[in-house]
Design an enzyme around this catalytic site. Sequence first.
Site, PDB file in Angstrom:
ATOM      1  N   ASP A 217       5.944   1.161   5.818  1.00 41.89           N
ATOM      2  CA  ASP A 217       4.621   0.570   5.994  1.00 41.89           C
ATOM      3  C   ASP A 217       4.758  -0.567   6.997  1.00 41.89           C
ATOM      4  O   ASP A 217       5.549  -1.486   6.799  1.00 41.89           O
ATOM      5  CB  ASP A 217       4.116   0.037   4.645  1.00 41.89           C
ATOM      6  CG  ASP A 217       2.624   0.212   4.462  1.00 41.89           C
ATOM      7  OD1 ASP A 217       1.885  -0.143   5.400  1.00 41.89           O
ATOM      8  OD2 ASP A 217       2.192   0.689   3.403  1.00 41.89           O
TER       9      ASP A 217
ATOM     10  N   GLU B 219      -3.830   3.544   9.605  1.00 39.82           N
ATOM     11  CA  GLU B 219      -4.922   3.291   8.667  1.00 39.82           C
ATOM     12  C   GLU B 219      -6.075   2.684   9.467  1.00 39.82           C
ATOM     13  O   GLU B 219      -5.924   1.638  10.083  1.00 39.82           O
ATOM     14  CB  GLU B 219      -4.484   2.321   7.569  1.00 39.82           C
ATOM     15  CG  GLU B 219      -5.566   2.135   6.507  1.00 39.82           C
ATOM     16  CD  GLU B 219      -5.400   0.876   5.643  1.00 39.82           C
ATOM     17  OE1 GLU B 219      -5.960   0.855   4.533  1.00 39.82           O
ATOM     18  OE2 GLU B 219      -4.732  -0.081   6.069  1.00 39.82           O
TER      19      GLU B 219
ATOM     20  N   ASP C 193      -0.626  -0.346   8.732  1.00 40.16           N
ATOM     21  CA  ASP C 193      -1.635  -1.001   7.906  1.00 40.16           C
ATOM     22  C   ASP C 193      -2.786  -1.534   8.770  1.00 40.16           C
ATOM     23  O   ASP C 193      -2.547  -2.214   9.774  1.00 40.16           O
ATOM     24  CB  ASP C 193      -0.939  -2.167   7.190  1.00 40.16           C
ATOM     25  CG  ASP C 193      -1.750  -2.759   6.065  1.00 40.16           C
ATOM     26  OD1 ASP C 193      -2.030  -2.030   5.095  1.00 40.16           O
ATOM     27  OD2 ASP C 193      -2.093  -3.954   6.141  1.00 40.16           O
TER      28      ASP C 193
ATOM     29  N   HIS D  71      -2.908   3.795  -2.851  1.00 45.15           N
ATOM     30  CA  HIS D  71      -2.727   2.609  -3.696  1.00 45.15           C
ATOM     31  C   HIS D  71      -3.938   1.679  -3.688  1.00 45.15           C
ATOM     32  O   HIS D  71      -3.937   0.677  -4.383  1.00 45.15           O
ATOM     33  CB  HIS D  71      -1.491   1.847  -3.228  1.00 45.15           C
ATOM     34  CG  HIS D  71      -1.674   1.267  -1.860  1.00 45.15           C
ATOM     35  ND1 HIS D  71      -1.855   2.049  -0.737  1.00 45.15           N
ATOM     36  CD2 HIS D  71      -1.762  -0.008  -1.439  1.00 45.15           C
ATOM     37  CE1 HIS D  71      -2.029   1.271   0.309  1.00 45.15           C
ATOM     38  NE2 HIS D  71      -1.974   0.015  -0.081  1.00 45.15           N
ATOM     39  N   ASP D  72      -4.932   1.983  -2.849  1.00 47.12           N
ATOM     40  CA  ASP D  72      -6.147   1.161  -2.789  1.00 47.12           C
ATOM     41  C   ASP D  72      -7.337   1.867  -3.433  1.00 47.12           C
ATOM     42  O   ASP D  72      -8.444   1.317  -3.441  1.00 47.12           O
ATOM     43  CB  ASP D  72      -6.517   0.864  -1.323  1.00 47.12           C
ATOM     44  CG  ASP D  72      -5.474   0.014  -0.610  1.00 47.12           C
ATOM     45  OD1 ASP D  72      -4.810  -0.808  -1.270  1.00 47.12           O
ATOM     46  OD2 ASP D  72      -5.323   0.183   0.624  1.00 47.12           O
TER      47      ASP D  72
HETATM   48  C1  GLC Z   1      -4.417  -2.189   3.699  1.00 44.95           C
HETATM   49  C2  GLC Z   1      -3.526  -1.915   2.517  1.00 44.95           C
HETATM   50  C3  GLC Z   1      -3.965  -2.789   1.376  1.00 44.95           C
HETATM   51  C4  GLC Z   1      -3.787  -4.222   1.795  1.00 44.95           C
HETATM   52  C5  GLC Z   1      -4.521  -4.520   3.100  1.00 44.95           C
HETATM   53  C6  GLC Z   1      -4.015  -5.797   3.704  1.00 44.95           C
HETATM   54  O1  GLC Z   1      -5.719  -1.799   3.500  1.00 44.95           O
HETATM   55  O2  GLC Z   1      -3.544  -0.557   2.214  1.00 44.95           O
HETATM   56  O3  GLC Z   1      -3.270  -2.523   0.189  1.00 44.95           O
HETATM   57  O4  GLC Z   1      -4.263  -5.075   0.802  1.00 44.95           O
HETATM   58  O5  GLC Z   1      -4.320  -3.531   4.071  1.00 44.95           O
HETATM   59  O6  GLC Z   1      -2.704  -5.643   4.148  1.00 44.95           O
END
Ligand code: GLC
Length: 561
Positions: free
Chosen positions: A118, A262, A220, A336-337
């Site tokens: 990540d 992402e 991310d 995970h979100d």
């Molecule tokens: C992304 C991650 C999340 C995190 C955010 C800030 O959306 O998936 O878990 O809190 O970024 O890094």
Amino acid sequence: MTVMAATGLYPTASLAGIAAGGEAWWQSAVGYQIYPASFADSNGDGIGDIPGIIGKLDYLAELGIGFIWLSPVYASPMVDNGYDISDYRAINPIFGTMADMDRLITQARARNIGIVMDLVVNHTSDQHPWFRAARADRQSPYRDYYIWREQPPAKGSPADIEASFGGSAWRRDPQSGDYYFHLFAPQQPDLNWTNPVLRAEVHAMMNWWLDKGISGFRMDVIDLIGKQPEAGIVADGPELHHYLREMHEATLAERDAVTVGEAWSATPANAPLYSAPERRELSMVFQFDHITQFWDEKLGKWKPKSIDWPKLKATFATWQAALHGKGWNSLFWGNHDLPRAVSRYGDEGEYRVASAKALATALHLMEGTPYIYQGEEIGMTNAGFTRIDQYRDVETLDFHRIQLADGVAEADFLAGARANSRDNARTPMQWSAAPAAGFTSGTPWIAVNANFPHLNVEQDRADPTGVFQHYQSLIALRREHAVIRHGQFRALLPDHPALFAYERKLGSECLLVVVNMSRQDAVIPSAGLPTVQGRDLLTGRAVSTKAGTTLEPYAAFAVWC
Ligand code: GLC
Ligand code: CA
């Protein structure tokens, strides 16, 4: 730059290779996301760790996955469970050592599984030495690694931006008296990507990891790095694609790594900009249209709408068309979100197993790279928490405070959190009926779901018609059939409220997928599906699409047409 081992893993082609008509390894591989704190604890401290993951590599190899997306294991004060990094080149001791990490990379590779790290470079932790130096001294070269302003922005001005976890994105730094910018928690200051020195620093760090033999990066919130806060631009900023191309050139160009961005802001129109091979940016996007369309306009995820299948199917169809031959998409129900797939889209009760398999079938036979979130392969469900003190997630706790102050009733907030809190996906992996679900010999950092005695890996795998074996079959099918990887998608029965049906075509091959996404029987209508009789590729069962045929709740099949 050395061409590193990430290349040796699979019979492969680089982005340039795909542009010339080849196929990349990550187009036939399935990813598996591990949230390390909740996967497997090896030392009884209640927190999952890297040795724990190594101990489960055979399990993952049996499932058949091609790579692991490993949520952050870097040094971190863990305000956002590792998405706040204080040293990109160190492992958080709660997860193990760098030697453990090297062992994980080697031992995964020995099973033909790549490790995808990540990459969290929109922001660091406020404990990162860069930020410590930046706030300690206005003259420090690190000052400009972050984004500062002397005054808070005027209310309603473009720079008056709200952070994702609530409150203003500008926070006064008591040390210098200036305000720094943070799109997430105040302990996650945003990096200043307009600074070329910072960008070079990130590239060097990426090369350091790639040289260790990892197989790529999940990036991310990467659509945020081109931000221009003063202009009120947060996502999809004007320099975003310039930064991504530069990054590709500096780190990925001569390697065969996978990169998945992402991008909450990605649209069918701009997704090819990230992922078209000839643009040499990323391998694929990870976008959320199918998720956010069922959030409330005002209260967002905290007030979910119920799933409208014709709408959801239309979104998938739009994305299938938008990227076919033009880029590459990720396919996922959860991470995970997000809440657990069966809880959000299927049935947690009587049809839990059937709906877990139905969802998997519908998703995995589309075009794109499928991701399985840990526990999805046994049909794990939402946490079922009923009290705020059961939650650990910074976002949930922040919004609880904010929304209650805004007059939202506790019970209403808890109902939203129960449906959509990120902790739904973060309860420990349920390995067995042993205490703490076999996740730890100690006390888990977050409660285990109460349903573990009858919902766990051991129990699911003992069932030849369980969820795990169904995922195994889907993964194997994808590797076997080019039509699944590259066939043209055509939505069928788009307006049907329950039947999710589509066709995939490649050359003379035609695959028909039909899934009943409801708790009721569904009857095949008189028009709209090709009439075929054959055997389901997944179960070998005889199936028919003759008008009038009844499909049981959550029945799903794939058949040649
Ligand atoms: C992304 C991650 C999340 C995190 C955010 C800030 O959306 O998936 O878990 O809190 O970024 O890094
Ligand atoms: Ca541990």
